[in-house]
Design a protein around this motif. Structure first.
Motif, mmCIF file in Angstrom:
data_model
loop_
_atom_site.group_PDB
_atom_site.id
_atom_site.type_symbol
_atom_site.label_atom_id
_atom_site.label_comp_id
_atom_site.label_asym_id
_atom_site.label_seq_id
_atom_site.Cartn_x
_atom_site.Cartn_y
_atom_site.Cartn_z
ATOM 1 N N ASP A 1 0.884 -1.163 0.000
ATOM 2 C CA ASP A 1 0.000 0.000 0.000
ATOM 3 C C ASP A 1 0.921 1.211 0.000
ATOM 4 O OD1 ASP A 1 -1.724 2.059 0.272
ATOM 5 O OD2 ASP A 1 -2.615 1.418 2.171
ATOM 6 N N LEU B 1 -10.606 -1.148 -2.491
ATOM 7 C CA LEU B 1 -10.535 -1.415 -1.059
ATOM 8 C C LEU B 1 -11.892 -1.040 -0.454
ATOM 9 C CD1 LEU B 1 -8.021 -2.443 0.514
ATOM 10 C CD2 LEU B 1 -8.046 -0.263 1.695
ATOM 11 N N GLU C 1 -1.684 -1.041 -3.815
ATOM 12 C CA GLU C 1 -2.783 -0.147 -3.433
ATOM 13 C C GLU C 1 -2.312 1.305 -3.507
ATOM 14 O OE1 GLU C 1 -4.534 -1.386 0.303
ATOM 15 O OE2 GLU C 1 -4.916 0.695 0.849
ATOM 16 N N LYS D 1 -13.756 -0.204 2.990
ATOM 17 C CA LYS D 1 -13.688 0.126 4.421
ATOM 18 C C LYS D 1 -15.043 0.707 4.791
ATOM 19 C CE LYS D 1 -8.782 1.556 4.525
ATOM 20 N NZ LYS D 1 -7.900 2.727 4.257
#
Ligand SMILES: C=C(OP(=O)(O)O)C(=O)O
Ligand SMILES: [Mg+2]
Length: 400
Positions: A231, A324, A274, A326
């Motif tokens: 990341d 991603l 990422e 979240k």
């Protein structure tokens, strides 16, 4: 009856020692769910808003809780819609995404409790529970998660060949331990960053050597393929005014950054990258995806912030091939599910993720299984990280 009778909110500690919001949801029939909001440090510019815990709790008690009592706990969409209506903004800035996500997740758990089903089954249906995500394990890190360490935020072990989720989880822990050995041999002292990854005072170039060596050692021990990923959290490296990515004394233009990342993918056979570019640069994301997207995942975290509108923009231009997820970036589980579904319909992988500030909450382990996600990013060691990893092991063992 499964109607919600009570929602209570309290301030608890997160893994950084900061206050965060915990929600309890009770139903008429005695169903119960409890969940807590995580918190980011390298947050995306377009994330839903986290308010100070006390303020968020006070606002949510006043505006949201009265609307929730009487709703069916199993009707997640209605509860999440009520949270949005109570807030009245696009980014949960009125009640705080921290209270919203805690209530949303606690409601899902209460709904599962009423059914007597594991959370992943309540969320994903009867046919989930056979496939498991590959855990991405943060083993070396710096950036916003640890000062005086690497510029790249996370070096992530990716045990892609593991025959089971349990073996994958243990492999990541072994890589974490092997990194400590390699650092020790090199005489490098290392504390740990916010997510429990080693935070050594070494260059990114040396970190690549260290992680590659640790991964190779563990791969030989376990006998299945382990790759690694990154990341880069490049929005944190990017200087708008200078129009450059800043690595200490060195800077890179956008073209140089694309070249650098493409070279890393090639040299280290990276499984995953990422946020390799700034959160506003869809074009550069698209260029990199075009170059290396056939052999690695280019994942948008700060780029997409779990938001279907931003994801749609990315899909239109070919920026990234994974997202991603979240839940606290967007505020509710319904929104997080919508993002996964949009990604899946467009051939993109989903990576369910923790935050750098976490609690013992295990919702994301269930979310990953419920959505059949390819990967989960939830650390390697440390109680708030192993809470999720151990829950995955329990789900695989039918022990939840
Ligand atoms: C988990 C991350 O960090 P934070 O929670 O600090 O955004 C991330 O950037 O992917
Ligand atoms: Mg990130």
């Amino acid at each position: 009856m499964t109607r919600i009778t009570n929602v209570s909110l309290r301030r608890i500690l997160d893994s950084r020692g900061n206050p965060t919001v915990e929600a309890d949801v009770l139903t008429e029939s005695g169903g119960f769910g409890r969940a807590a909001a995580p918190s980011g440090a390298s947050t995306g510019e377009y994330e839903a808003i986290e308010l100070p815990a006390e303020e968020s709790i006070a606002k949510a008690r006043e505006r949201a809780v009265p609307r929730l009592e009487g709703l069916f706990a199993g009707d997640q969409r209605s509860v999440d819609a009520a949270l949005r209506a109570a807030d009245g903004t696009d980014d949960f800035s009125a009640i705080g995404a921290n209270s919203a996500v805690a209530i949303s997740m606690a409601t899902a758990k209460a709904g599962a409790d009423v059914l007597g089903a594991p959370l992943y089954q309540h969320l994903g249906g009867a046919f989930r529970g056979d496939n498991f995500p590959v855990p991405l394990g943060n083993v070396v890190g710096g950036g916003e998660h640890a000062k005086e360490a690497t510029h790249i935020q996370e070096f992530l072990a990716a045990p892609v060949g593991a025959p089971s989720v349990s073996e994958a989880v243990f492999a990541n822990a072994a890589v974490h331990a092997a990194v400590a050995d390699v650092l020790d041999e090199r005489g490098v002292p290392a504390a740990k960053g916010d997510e429990g990854a080693w935070a050594p005072p070494i260059s990114d170039a040396e970190a690549f050597e260290v992680v590659a060596e640790a991964v190779e050692t563990v791969e030989a021990e376990v006998g299945f393929e382990i790759r690694f990923g990154l990341d880069m959290a490049a929005a944190e490296l990017y200087d708008d005014e200078g129009d450059a990515y800043v690595y200490g004394e060195e800077t890179k233009s956008t073209d140089e950054q694309i070249e650098y990342v493409a070279g890393l993918v090639e040299e280290y056979d990276l499984a995953y990258v990422e946020d390799p570019l700034d959160e506003n640069d869809y074009e550069a994301f698209a260029e990199l995806t075009e170059r290396v997207g056939d052999r690695t995942l280019i994942c948008g975290d700060d780029l997409f912030v779990t938001n279907v509108d931003r994801l749609r923009e990315g899909i239109d231009v070919g920026a990234g091939n994974s997202i991603l997820i979240k839940p606290n970036q967007i505020g509710t589980l319904s929104d997080a599910f919508d993002a996964v579904e949009l990604a899946t319909r467009n051939g993109m992988e989903s990576v369910i993720s923790h935050r750098s500030g976490e609690t013992e909450d295990t919702t994301i382990a269930h979310l990953a299984v419920a959505t059949d996600a390819a990967y989960i990013k939830t650390g390697t060691v440390g109680g708030e990280r192993t809470a999720k990893l151990n829950e995955l092991i329990r789900i695989a063992d039918d022990a939840v």
